[in-house]
Design a protein around this motif. Structure first.
Motif, PDB file in Angstrom:
ATOM      1  N   MET A 174       0.822  -1.194   0.000  1.00  8.72           N
ATOM      2  CA  MET A 174       0.000   0.000   0.000  1.00  8.72           C
ATOM      3  C   MET A 174       0.864   1.255   0.000  1.00  8.72           C
ATOM      4  O   MET A 174       0.558   2.213  -0.664  1.00  8.72           O
ATOM      5  N   ALA A 175       1.969   1.214   0.772  1.00 15.18           N
ATOM      6  CA  ALA A 175       2.850   2.374   0.846  1.00 15.18           C
ATOM      7  C   ALA A 175       3.505   2.646  -0.500  1.00 15.18           C
ATOM      8  O   ALA A 175       3.632   3.802  -0.914  1.00 15.18           O
ATOM      9  N   LEU A 176       3.925   1.593  -1.184  1.00 23.02           N
ATOM     10  CA  LEU A 176       4.552   1.788  -2.494  1.00 23.02           C
ATOM     11  C   LEU A 176       3.555   2.336  -3.498  1.00 23.02           C
ATOM     12  O   LEU A 176       3.903   3.156  -4.348  1.00 23.02           O
ATOM     13  N   ALA A 177       2.309   1.915  -3.414  1.00 21.49           N
ATOM     14  CA  ALA A 177       1.282   2.431  -4.315  1.00 21.49           C
ATOM     15  C   ALA A 177       0.974   3.890  -4.025  1.00 21.49           C
ATOM     16  O   ALA A 177       0.617   4.652  -4.918  1.00 21.49           O
ATOM     17  N   SER A 178       1.136   4.312  -2.772  1.00 19.55           N
ATOM     18  CA  SER A 178       0.854   5.697  -2.391  1.00 19.55           C
ATOM     19  C   SER A 178       1.965   6.652  -2.779  1.00 19.55           C
ATOM     20  O   SER A 178       1.733   7.850  -2.878  1.00 19.55           O
ATOM     21  N   GLY A 179       3.168   6.144  -2.948  1.00 22.55           N
ATOM     22  CA  GLY A 179       4.220   7.056  -3.348  1.00 22.55           C
ATOM     23  C   GLY A 179       5.611   6.684  -2.909  1.00 22.55           C
ATOM     24  O   GLY A 179       6.557   7.363  -3.250  1.00 22.55           O
ATOM     25  N   GLY A 194      -1.178   4.758   7.950  1.00 22.43           N
ATOM     26  CA  GLY A 194      -2.467   4.119   7.762  1.00 22.43           C
ATOM     27  C   GLY A 194      -3.583   5.126   8.002  1.00 22.43           C
ATOM     28  O   GLY A 194      -3.352   6.334   8.147  1.00 22.43           O
ATOM     29  N   ALA A 195      -4.786   4.607   8.051  1.00 23.11           N
ATOM     30  CA  ALA A 195      -5.944   5.479   8.261  1.00 23.11           C
ATOM     31  C   ALA A 195      -5.867   6.184   9.610  1.00 23.11           C
ATOM     32  O   ALA A 195      -6.246   7.361   9.715  1.00 23.11           O
ATOM     33  N   ASP A 227      -5.209  14.917  10.425  1.00 17.69           N
ATOM     34  CA  ASP A 227      -6.366  15.764  10.115  1.00 17.69           C
ATOM     35  C   ASP A 227      -6.947  16.394  11.374  1.00 17.69           C
ATOM     36  O   ASP A 227      -7.348  17.560  11.361  1.00 17.69           O
ATOM     37  N   LEU A 228      -6.989  15.632  12.466  1.00 11.74           N
ATOM     38  CA  LEU A 228      -7.485  16.165  13.730  1.00 11.74           C
ATOM     39  C   LEU A 228      -6.588  17.290  14.239  1.00 11.74           C
ATOM     40  O   LEU A 228      -7.071  18.331  14.701  1.00 11.74           O
ATOM     41  N   PHE A 229      -5.267  17.116  14.131  1.00  8.48           N
ATOM     42  CA  PHE A 229      -4.318  18.150  14.526  1.00  8.48           C
ATOM     43  C   PHE A 229      -4.562  19.435  13.731  1.00  8.48           C
ATOM     44  O   PHE A 229      -4.620  20.528  14.291  1.00  8.48           O
TER      45      PHE A 229
END
Length: 79
Positions: free
Chosen positions: A1-6, A14-15, A22-24
């Motif tokens: 998943m990490a390689l697909a993300s960039g 992860g989520a 996003d909360l920060f």
């Protein structure tokens, strides 16, 4: 998943980590919007540092599927 993300800088993102970032940022924006800043104006709060996503090239190239062996080779390669 990490390689697909960039790439390798996305490992561990992860989520749960995206939601924390996003909360920060949301808390900082809330503080900026509701603060009593006077004439100076609200300060600019820095965003939570995130890894940059690679931009996809749409030059009519077909994306080649990777085998499990190729993915394993990319994950275990020393850089």
């Amino acid at each position: 998943m990490a390689l697909a993300s960039g790439g390798r800088e996305h490992f561990g993102w992860g989520a749960d980590r995206h939601m924390t970032a996003d909360l920060f940022d949301a808390l900082n924006q809330n503080t900026r919007a509701t603060g009593q800043w006077g004439k100076k104006g609200a300060p600019k709060f820095p965003e939570y540092p995130r890894p940059k996503a690679k931009k996809k090239s749409h030059k009519g190239e077909k994306k080649r599927r990777l085998s499990v062996a190729e993915i394993y080779k990319q994950l275990t390669a020393r850089r």
